[in-house]
Design an enzyme around this catalytic site. Sequence first.
Site, short mmCIF file in Angstrom:
data_model
loop_
_atom_site.label_atom_id
_atom_site.label_comp_id
_atom_site.label_asym_id
_atom_site.label_seq_id
_atom_site.Cartn_x
_atom_site.Cartn_y
_atom_site.Cartn_z
N SER A 1 0.74 -1.17 0.03
CA SER A 1 0.03 0.08 0.04
C SER A 1 0.96 1.17 -0.12
O SER A 1 1.96 1.07 0.41
CB SER A 1 -0.98 -0.08 1.23
OG SER A 1 -1.36 1.34 1.46
N TYR B 1 -2.24 -0.69 10.13
CA TYR B 1 -2.44 -1.01 8.85
C TYR B 1 -0.99 -0.83 8.06
O TYR B 1 -0.38 -1.46 7.28
CB TYR B 1 -3.53 -0.42 8.02
CG TYR B 1 -3.53 -0.68 6.68
CD1 TYR B 1 -4.37 -1.99 6.40
CD2 TYR B 1 -3.35 0.22 5.71
CE1 TYR B 1 -4.46 -2.23 4.81
CE2 TYR B 1 -3.45 -0.06 4.16
CZ TYR B 1 -4.06 -1.34 3.97
OH TYR B 1 -4.00 -1.37 2.40
#
Length: 262
Positions: free
Chosen positions: A140, A153
């Site tokens: 990401s 995350y």
Amino acid sequence: MNLKHKKALITGGSAGIGKALIKELIAHGVQDFAVIGRSQDKLNALKEEFKNINFILVAGDVSKLADINRLIDEVGSRWDCVDLLINNAGVVSADALQEMPDEDIINQININLTGLILLTKKTLPLLMKSEEAGLINISSGLGYIAKPFYSVYAATKAGVRHFSEAMRRELIFKNIHVMTVYPTATDTGMMTTAKVDKMDSPELVAKKSVDGLLNKEINVILGGDQRLKDIDTNFNHPLQIDKSVKENYDAYKERTEKHRAM
């Protein structure tokens, strides 16, 4: 890399970026897919949508070792090798750390990172039997630049980045190309509860990813030149990013307050 007749194993392939990757790979001649996902209905829908494709469909959770072993047993019994492993499955829970449920912390780590590592380990013997294999890990943009309320995350996605780098070097004498993809906000079900105006399409992420694989790139970074500049700033002048976050802190909080896809 010639993708025709490749056998691809993909996690989280029944929706979002994963499903878009299947479509893109089919366009390049891939006919055989093994897919693991948590929804049997969504997995079954793949067969309906792609009628001429050969699927091994396993309902399971990559955070569970028993499901990973069951997947590998099924694939190993039907295929002589795996040519592409695409670690795409992921979940997200955004919140201030002290407010985040313990279960969300554990599950993000187990699905986004631990399961990815374990599945890679279990798949390596099959990848090594391929004449030309690829290992693709979906990280990401937050794996490069961590933002507030995404502490866990971001940690998992940064872990994916370093795991990929280590594996690329560990497999340097093997015929396995290792590549990491860094999407920005992408218009998938995972982003439904986030307040983001402009997002990439999963089709764009898939196309960039497959193009990167064909070109033997090691990193595919979405977001254009500005993202590359921001990554450079974050590495060399991190306090500049801190300053920007401080100035926009309330906006970050509002944007993420309901972002949860577990």
